[in-house]
Design a protein around this motif. Sequence first.
Motif, PDB file in Angstrom:
ATOM      1  N   MET A   1     -19.718  16.731   2.305  1.00 51.29           N
ATOM      2  CA  MET A   1     -18.525  16.099   2.829  1.00 51.29           C
ATOM      3  C   MET A   1     -18.848  14.718   3.387  1.00 51.29           C
ATOM      4  O   MET A   1     -18.113  13.777   3.182  1.00 51.29           O
ATOM      5  CB  MET A   1     -17.926  17.024   3.901  1.00 51.29           C
ATOM      6  CG  MET A   1     -16.700  16.494   4.533  1.00 51.29           C
ATOM      7  SD  MET A   1     -15.336  16.580   3.356  1.00 51.29           S
ATOM      8  CE  MET A   1     -14.012  16.119   4.370  1.00 51.29           C
ATOM      9  N   ASN A   2     -19.964  14.597   4.070  1.00 55.18           N
ATOM     10  CA  ASN A   2     -20.380  13.343   4.681  1.00 55.18           C
ATOM     11  C   ASN A   2     -20.668  12.281   3.620  1.00 55.18           C
ATOM     12  O   ASN A   2     -20.333  11.116   3.795  1.00 55.18           O
ATOM     13  CB  ASN A   2     -21.609  13.566   5.562  1.00 55.18           C
ATOM     14  CG  ASN A   2     -21.584  12.688   6.790  1.00 55.18           C
ATOM     15  OD1 ASN A   2     -20.621  11.971   7.017  1.00 55.18           O
ATOM     16  ND2 ASN A   2     -22.637  12.759   7.566  1.00 55.18           N
ATOM     17  N   ARG A   3     -21.283  12.687   2.518  1.00 48.76           N
ATOM     18  CA  ARG A   3     -21.575  11.752   1.432  1.00 48.76           C
ATOM     19  C   ARG A   3     -20.293  11.209   0.816  1.00 48.76           C
ATOM     20  O   ARG A   3     -20.211  10.038   0.455  1.00 48.76           O
ATOM     21  CB  ARG A   3     -22.406  12.422   0.340  1.00 48.76           C
ATOM     22  CG  ARG A   3     -23.832  12.619   0.710  1.00 48.76           C
ATOM     23  CD  ARG A   3     -24.584  13.184  -0.462  1.00 48.76           C
ATOM     24  NE  ARG A   3     -25.950  13.465  -0.080  1.00 48.76           N
ATOM     25  CZ  ARG A   3     -26.850  13.952  -0.891  1.00 48.76           C
ATOM     26  NH1 ARG A   3     -26.525  14.208  -2.145  1.00 48.76           N
ATOM     27  NH2 ARG A   3     -28.065  14.169  -0.483  1.00 48.76           N
ATOM     28  N   ALA A   4     -19.309  12.051   0.667  1.00 51.03           N
ATOM     29  CA  ALA A   4     -18.037  11.629   0.084  1.00 51.03           C
ATOM     30  C   ALA A   4     -17.357  10.584   0.961  1.00 51.03           C
ATOM     31  O   ALA A   4     -16.780   9.613   0.459  1.00 51.03           O
ATOM     32  CB  ALA A   4     -17.120  12.827  -0.121  1.00 51.03           C
ATOM     33  N   VAL A   5     -17.428  10.752   2.259  1.00 52.88           N
ATOM     34  CA  VAL A   5     -16.823   9.802   3.194  1.00 52.88           C
ATOM     35  C   VAL A   5     -17.554   8.461   3.111  1.00 52.88           C
ATOM     36  O   VAL A   5     -16.924   7.402   3.044  1.00 52.88           O
ATOM     37  CB  VAL A   5     -16.829  10.359   4.637  1.00 52.88           C
ATOM     38  CG1 VAL A   5     -16.408   9.296   5.637  1.00 52.88           C
ATOM     39  CG2 VAL A   5     -15.933  11.578   4.746  1.00 52.88           C
ATOM     40  N   VAL A   6     -18.871   8.495   3.097  1.00 55.07           N
ATOM     41  CA  VAL A   6     -19.666   7.269   3.013  1.00 55.07           C
ATOM     42  C   VAL A   6     -19.407   6.569   1.677  1.00 55.07           C
ATOM     43  O   VAL A   6     -19.218   5.344   1.623  1.00 55.07           O
ATOM     44  CB  VAL A   6     -21.170   7.571   3.199  1.00 55.07           C
ATOM     45  CG1 VAL A   6     -22.020   6.356   2.885  1.00 55.07           C
ATOM     46  CG2 VAL A   6     -21.435   8.059   4.611  1.00 55.07           C
ATOM     47  N   PHE A   7     -19.383   7.331   0.590  1.00 57.77           N
ATOM     48  CA  PHE A   7     -19.107   6.758  -0.726  1.00 57.77           C
ATOM     49  C   PHE A   7     -17.715   6.139  -0.762  1.00 57.77           C
ATOM     50  O   PHE A   7     -17.528   5.037  -1.270  1.00 57.77           O
ATOM     51  CB  PHE A   7     -19.246   7.829  -1.818  1.00 57.77           C
ATOM     52  CG  PHE A   7     -18.952   7.317  -3.191  1.00 57.77           C
ATOM     53  CD1 PHE A   7     -19.874   6.529  -3.868  1.00 57.77           C
ATOM     54  CD2 PHE A   7     -17.737   7.593  -3.803  1.00 57.77           C
ATOM     55  CE1 PHE A   7     -19.607   6.042  -5.130  1.00 57.77           C
ATOM     56  CE2 PHE A   7     -17.453   7.107  -5.069  1.00 57.77           C
ATOM     57  CZ  PHE A   7     -18.385   6.336  -5.732  1.00 57.77           C
ATOM     58  N   GLY A   8     -16.730   6.834  -0.244  1.00 56.81           N
ATOM     59  CA  GLY A   8     -15.361   6.317  -0.213  1.00 56.81           C
ATOM     60  C   GLY A   8     -15.252   5.043   0.611  1.00 56.81           C
ATOM     61  O   GLY A   8     -14.570   4.093   0.222  1.00 56.81           O
ATOM     62  N   ALA A   9     -15.926   5.013   1.755  1.00 61.02           N
ATOM     63  CA  ALA A   9     -15.906   3.816   2.602  1.00 61.02           C
ATOM     64  C   ALA A   9     -16.579   2.643   1.892  1.00 61.02           C
ATOM     65  O   ALA A   9     -16.098   1.502   1.941  1.00 61.02           O
ATOM     66  CB  ALA A   9     -16.591   4.099   3.935  1.00 61.02           C
ATOM     67  N   GLY A  10     -17.679   2.914   1.231  1.00 58.69           N
ATOM     68  CA  GLY A  10     -18.383   1.864   0.492  1.00 58.69           C
ATOM     69  C   GLY A  10     -17.539   1.327  -0.659  1.00 58.69           C
ATOM     70  O   GLY A  10     -17.450   0.112  -0.864  1.00 58.69           O
ATOM     71  N   LEU A  11     -16.916   2.218  -1.387  1.00 59.70           N
ATOM     72  CA  LEU A  11     -16.066   1.820  -2.498  1.00 59.70           C
ATOM     73  C   LEU A  11     -14.871   0.999  -2.007  1.00 59.70           C
ATOM     74  O   LEU A  11     -14.538  -0.033  -2.587  1.00 59.70           O
ATOM     75  CB  LEU A  11     -15.580   3.051  -3.264  1.00 59.70           C
ATOM     76  CG  LEU A  11     -14.712   2.789  -4.491  1.00 59.70           C
ATOM     77  CD1 LEU A  11     -15.480   1.974  -5.526  1.00 59.70           C
ATOM     78  CD2 LEU A  11     -14.233   4.095  -5.079  1.00 59.70           C
ATOM     79  N   THR A  12     -14.263   1.422  -0.922  1.00 60.21           N
ATOM     80  CA  THR A  12     -13.139   0.685  -0.342  1.00 60.21           C
ATOM     81  C   THR A  12     -13.571  -0.707   0.093  1.00 60.21           C
ATOM     82  O   THR A  12     -12.866  -1.701  -0.146  1.00 60.21           O
ATOM     83  CB  THR A  12     -12.549   1.459   0.854  1.00 60.21           C
ATOM     84  OG1 THR A  12     -12.122   2.749   0.396  1.00 60.21           O
ATOM     85  CG2 THR A  12     -11.372   0.721   1.472  1.00 60.21           C
ATOM     86  N   THR A  13     -14.737  -0.823   0.694  1.00 62.17           N
ATOM     87  CA  THR A  13     -15.256  -2.114   1.134  1.00 62.17           C
ATOM     88  C   THR A  13     -15.489  -3.041  -0.055  1.00 62.17           C
ATOM     89  O   THR A  13     -15.110  -4.214  -0.025  1.00 62.17           O
ATOM     90  CB  THR A  13     -16.563  -1.931   1.927  1.00 62.17           C
ATOM     91  OG1 THR A  13     -16.301  -1.088   3.046  1.00 62.17           O
ATOM     92  CG2 THR A  13     -17.123  -3.261   2.397  1.00 62.17           C
ATOM     93  N   VAL A  14     -16.107  -2.527  -1.091  1.00 63.36           N
ATOM     94  CA  VAL A  14     -16.365  -3.338  -2.286  1.00 63.36           C
ATOM     95  C   VAL A  14     -15.057  -3.816  -2.909  1.00 63.36           C
ATOM     96  O   VAL A  14     -14.922  -4.988  -3.275  1.00 63.36           O
ATOM     97  CB  VAL A  14     -17.210  -2.548  -3.312  1.00 63.36           C
ATOM     98  CG1 VAL A  14     -17.218  -3.227  -4.667  1.00 63.36           C
ATOM     99  CG2 VAL A  14     -18.624  -2.367  -2.800  1.00 63.36           C
ATOM    100  N   LEU A  15     -14.080  -2.937  -3.038  1.00 57.34           N
ATOM    101  CA  LEU A  15     -12.796  -3.324  -3.615  1.00 57.34           C
ATOM    102  C   LEU A  15     -12.080  -4.358  -2.758  1.00 57.34           C
ATOM    103  O   LEU A  15     -11.490  -5.314  -3.272  1.00 57.34           O
ATOM    104  CB  LEU A  15     -11.909  -2.089  -3.813  1.00 57.34           C
ATOM    105  CG  LEU A  15     -12.381  -1.105  -4.895  1.00 57.34           C
ATOM    106  CD1 LEU A  15     -11.496   0.141  -4.906  1.00 57.34           C
ATOM    107  CD2 LEU A  15     -12.411  -1.757  -6.257  1.00 57.34           C
ATOM    108  N   ALA A  16     -12.157  -4.204  -1.435  1.00 57.10           N
ATOM    109  CA  ALA A  16     -11.523  -5.176  -0.537  1.00 57.10           C
ATOM    110  C   ALA A  16     -12.201  -6.540  -0.639  1.00 57.10           C
ATOM    111  O   ALA A  16     -11.533  -7.579  -0.686  1.00 57.10           O
ATOM    112  CB  ALA A  16     -11.566  -4.669   0.903  1.00 57.10           C
ATOM    113  N   LEU A  17     -13.526  -6.564  -0.675  1.00 54.73           N
ATOM    114  CA  LEU A  17     -14.248  -7.833  -0.793  1.00 54.73           C
ATOM    115  C   LEU A  17     -13.972  -8.504  -2.134  1.00 54.73           C
ATOM    116  O   LEU A  17     -13.840  -9.725  -2.204  1.00 54.73           O
ATOM    117  CB  LEU A  17     -15.747  -7.618  -0.590  1.00 54.73           C
ATOM    118  CG  LEU A  17     -16.169  -7.268   0.837  1.00 54.73           C
ATOM    119  CD1 LEU A  17     -17.654  -6.926   0.887  1.00 54.73           C
ATOM    120  CD2 LEU A  17     -15.845  -8.402   1.783  1.00 54.73           C
ATOM    121  N   THR A  18     -13.881  -7.710  -3.197  1.00 55.69           N
ATOM    122  CA  THR A  18     -13.562  -8.264  -4.512  1.00 55.69           C
ATOM    123  C   THR A  18     -12.172  -8.884  -4.516  1.00 55.69           C
ATOM    124  O   THR A  18     -11.961  -9.976  -5.046  1.00 55.69           O
ATOM    125  CB  THR A  18     -13.660  -7.167  -5.592  1.00 55.69           C
ATOM    126  OG1 THR A  18     -14.979  -6.642  -5.591  1.00 55.69           O
ATOM    127  CG2 THR A  18     -13.316  -7.713  -6.968  1.00 55.69           C
TER     128      THR A  18
END
Length: 104
Positions: A1-18
């Motif tokens: 569960m923790n990995r999914a949250v970290v992955f989701g946060a990372g993906l959201t950050t990358v998409l926002a920066l893009t």
Amino acid sequence: MNRAVVFGAGLTTVLALTALWHGPLGNGDRFAASVEASARAQLDSDEMVQVHAHLQRGPLTRRLILSGPADDFQRHEIVRRMELIPGVGEARWAASSLPAETRR
């Protein structure tokens, strides 16, 4: 569960920066304008004023699309020289600019 949250946060950050890079910050447009200006300067220096170069967009890539009249030697040489411009990953001729026998 923790990995999914970290992955989701990372993906959201990358998409926002893009989105910021290509949107309000305008770095994508500035990059494209800079590369196209360099290509235009090179083409003018080579006295190829009827040839045009535009960075492919949608999404923005490092591919420079060339169009206009040129013979086979000029086509190969222009591609070679355009690929030397900083920021250009690939240069190619638009299909509409190629002779009918070489279109794919």
